[in-house]
Design an enzyme around this catalytic site. Structure first.
Site, PDB file in Angstrom:
ATOM      1  N   SER A  15       5.706  -7.323 -33.607  1.00 37.09           N
ATOM      2  CA  SER A  15       5.021  -7.693 -34.804  1.00 37.09           C
ATOM      3  C   SER A  15       4.387  -6.834 -36.147  1.00 37.09           C
ATOM      4  CB  SER A  15       4.015  -8.635 -34.280  1.00 37.09           C
ATOM      5  OG  SER A  15       4.439  -9.857 -33.447  1.00 37.09           O
ATOM      6  N   ASP A 306       4.080 -15.867 -26.570  1.00 33.93           N
ATOM      7  CA  ASP A 306       5.373 -15.069 -26.392  1.00 33.93           C
ATOM      8  C   ASP A 306       5.408 -14.887 -24.771  1.00 33.93           C
ATOM      9  OD1 ASP A 306       6.333 -15.289 -28.771  1.00 33.93           O
ATOM     10  OD2 ASP A 306       5.466 -13.056 -29.268  1.00 33.93           O
TER      11      ASP A 306
HETATM   12  C1  S3P Z   1       4.937 -13.513 -34.428  1.00 36.60           C
HETATM   13  C2  S3P Z   1       4.272 -14.870 -34.094  1.00 36.60           C
HETATM   14  C3  S3P Z   1       4.858 -15.929 -33.087  1.00 36.60           C
HETATM   15  C4  S3P Z   1       5.406 -15.124 -32.007  1.00 36.60           C
HETATM   16  C5  S3P Z   1       6.654 -14.289 -32.522  1.00 36.60           C
HETATM   17  C6  S3P Z   1       6.000 -13.288 -33.398  1.00 36.60           C
HETATM   18  C7  S3P Z   1       4.659 -12.759 -35.627  1.00 36.60           C
HETATM   19  O1  S3P Z   1       5.496 -16.617 -33.802  1.00 36.60           O
HETATM   20  O2  S3P Z   1       6.018 -16.117 -31.439  1.00 36.60           O
HETATM   21  O3  S3P Z   1       7.398 -13.570 -31.430  1.00 36.60           O
HETATM   22  O4  S3P Z   1       4.977 -11.673 -35.528  1.00 36.60           O
HETATM   23  O5  S3P Z   1       3.694 -13.210 -36.323  1.00 36.60           O
HETATM   24  P1  S3P Z   1       4.962 -18.114 -34.283  1.00 36.60           P
HETATM   25  O6  S3P Z   1       4.283 -17.549 -35.674  1.00 36.60           O
HETATM   26  O7  S3P Z   1       5.798 -18.943 -34.766  1.00 36.60           O
HETATM   27  O8  S3P Z   1       3.708 -18.530 -33.456  1.00 36.60           O
END
Ligand code: S3P
Length: 418
Positions: A15, A306
Site C-alpha cells: 500500500s 486483508d
Molecule cells: C488498500 C486498501 C484495501 C486493501 C487493499 C489495499 C490500499 O482495499 O484491501 O489490499 O492500499 O488502499 P479497499 O480500499 O478496497 O478496502
C-alpha cells in the site's frame, strides 16, 4: 528475542509503495525509494506510470523516479493494471483532474471488481469515467484539467476510494473537503506529509487546497505487515512455535491483526523504535499457544480487511466458534473471499458456515489432506499454505504462483518460522 529464532524480513509494504511511486511520479525532482517490493501489484503501478510518460529506473536496489511535475502524457493504448485494485483506483483519481484521456484495464479478476465506488466521487471534479455496463473496467478516464475542488463524501469504507479522491484533489483548483468513511489505512495522508503536500487531517474531514505539486523525496518503505501476518499466524497456531519479523510497518491503521492474535491467545511482543514519524516500523515477535475462538466485530473490519481469510484459518486451530461479520467487502476482493475461503477450508476438513457478510469457523478442526482452489487469490494461497504447515497436512494449491502478487519468496520465508 530468543537467540535461536532468526528474524525474518518481508517485502516492502504494498500500500505504501503504490502511493510513494505515484507521488514521486507527480513530484518535481527525482525521488529515491528503497525497499520497494518486487511483487507484481507494485510492478503494475510502475508499468502504468511509465505508460503515462514517467521515467523510472533502478539504482543499487533503489527505485529512482524522475518526477513529471504533473505533466503526464496520454498513453497510446489501454494501461494494464494487472491484478491490482490499488493501481487502477488510485490512478483513476490522479487522472480525473488532468487534461488527458486514458483507458485503464486489468486481468479477469480486476475486470470483475466494482469501480462505481471511485467513478461516482471522481465525477464531483467534472471528470467523466466511462465504466462498462456492469460498473467495471476497462474504463476511460476523461480527465478535467480545469477541475475545481469539491466536497466529497466517502460512502464505502475504502482507503482506495479515499486516496483516489485525495489524488484528484491534488490538481483541482481550490478547496476539497473529504468526509464520511475516513477510518481506513492512512498512508496517503502520511505520505502527503513526506512529499511536502499540505493537507489537514481530522477524524471527520480531510481538507486539501489545490493545486499542489509534491516535492521529490527519499523514502524507505517498511516491511508489509499484511505479508508478515502469514508468518506470524504460522507461529501463533502452534504452541511452542515462534516467529520474529524485523523492520515491519506498524502504522496504527494496520496493526489490528496483532490485537486479534492476542485475543486468540497468542503472545505478541512489539518493539517500535521512535523516530519514524511518517510510517512507524519495528519488530514483532509471536509465540504460539493453545488458542480460543474470537468474534470479529463489524467495526474492526476495515482495519483487518486483508487479514480476514487468515483469521478464518487461525479460527480453525482455536477452540470454539470464530465469527466474522460486517465483512461483505470480502466478496469484491481479488476473489469472493468468503466463498473461496469457505471452499478451501472445507477441502481440508474445516467446518465453516458462510453469511452474506462473513463466516463462522468451528475449531479446532480435524484437518485432512486436500486440494485448494485459490481462484488466483494470493491471500487465499498464503493462508492455506500456513494451514498446511501448521497442521502438518498435505495441501495442494491449484495456483501456488499467485503469491507473487504480493510476496515472491513466500514459501522460503514460511520455512523459516521456527
Ligand atoms: C488498500 C486498501 C484495501 C486493501 C487493499 C489495499 C490500499 O482495499 O484491501 O489490499 O492500499 O488502499 P479497499 O480500499 O478496497 O478496502
Amino acid at each position: 528475542m530468543t537467540a535461536t529464532t532468526p528474524p525474518i524480513t518481508v517485502p516492502g509494504d504494498k500500500s505504501i509503495a503504490h502511493r510513494a511511486l505515484i507521488l514521486a511520479a507527480l513530484a518535481q525532482g527525482e525521488s529515491r525509494l528503497r525497499n520497494v517490493p518486487a511483487g507484481l501489484d507494485v510492478r503494475s503501478t510502475q508499468r502504468a506510470l511509465r505508460a503515462l510518460g514517467v521515467r523510472i529506473t533502478e539504482d543499487g536496489g533503489a527505485i529512482v523516479v524522475s518526477g513529471s511535475g504533473g505533466a503526464l502524457v496520454a498513453p497510446g493504448e489501454p494501461v494494464d493494471c494487472g491484478n491490482s485494485g490499488t493501481t487502477i483506483r488510485l490512478l483513476a483519481g490522479v487522472l480525473a483532474t488532468r487534461a488527458l484521456t486514458a483507458t485503464l484495464d486489468g486481468d479477469a479478476s480486476l475486470r470483475a471488481r466494482p469501480m462505481r465506488r471511485i467513478a461516482q466521487p471522481l465525477e464531483a471534479f467534472g471528470a467523466r469515467i466511462a465504466l462498462t455496463a456492469y460498473g467495471t473496467a476497462p474504463f476511460a478516464v476523461h480527465g478535467n484539467g480545469e477541475a475545481r475542488g469539491a466536497d466529497v463524501e466517502i460512502v464505502v469504507p475504502s482507503a482506495q476510494v479515499k486516496s483516489a479522491v485525495l489524488f484528484a484533489a491534488l490538481n483541482a483548483h481550490g478547496r476539497t473537503r473529504v468526509t464520511g468513511q475516513l477510518a481506513t489505512r492512512d498512508h496517503t495522508e502520511r505520505l502527503f506529509r513526506a512529499y511536502g503536500v499540505a493537507c489537514e487531517v481530522a477524524a471527520d474531514a480531510i481538507v486539501l487546497d489545490g493545486p499542489q505539486v509534491p516535492r521529490a523525496c527519499e523514502f524507505d518503505v517498511p516491511g508489509d505487515l499484511s505479508s508478515a501476518a502469514f508468518l506470524l499466524a504460522a507461529a501463533a497456531v502452534v504452541p511452542g512455535a515462534r516467529a520474529v519479523v524485523e523492520d515491519v510497518g506498524l502504522n496504527p491503521t494496520r496493526i489490528a491483526f496483532l490485537d486479534v492474535l492476542r485475543r486468540f491467545g497468542a503472545q505478541v511482543e512489539v518493539v517500535a523504535p521512535s523516530g519514524f514519524a511518517d510510517e512507524p516500523r519495528g519488530r514483532v515477535e509471536v509465540h504460539g499457544a493453545p488458542l480460543r475462538a474470537i468474534v470479529v466485530e463489524p467495526g474492526e473490519v476495515p482495519g483487518l480487511i486483508d487479514e480476514l481469510p487468515l483469521v478464518g484459518v487461525i479460527g480453525a486451530f482455536a477452540r470454539g466458534t470464530t465469527v466474522v461479520t460486517g465483512a461483505a467487502e470480502l466478496r469484491v476482493k481479488e476473489s469472493d473471499r468468503i466463498e473461496t475461503f469457505a471452499r478451501a477450508a472445507r477441502a481440508i476438513g474445516v467446518e465453516v458456515e458462510t453469511f452474506a457478510d462473513g463466516f463462522a469457523v468451528h475449531g479446532p478442526a480435524r484437518f485432512r489432506d486436500g486440494s485448494v482452489v485459490t481462484a488466483g487469490d494470493h491471500r487465499i494461497a498464503m493462508a492455506f499454505a500456513v494451514a498446511a504447515r501448521a497442521a502438518g497436512i498435505d495441501v495442494r494449491l491449484d495456483d501456488p504462483e499467485c503469491v507473487a502478487v504480493s510476496f515472491p519468496g513466500f514459501a522460503g520465508a514460511l520455512e523459516r518460522v521456527a
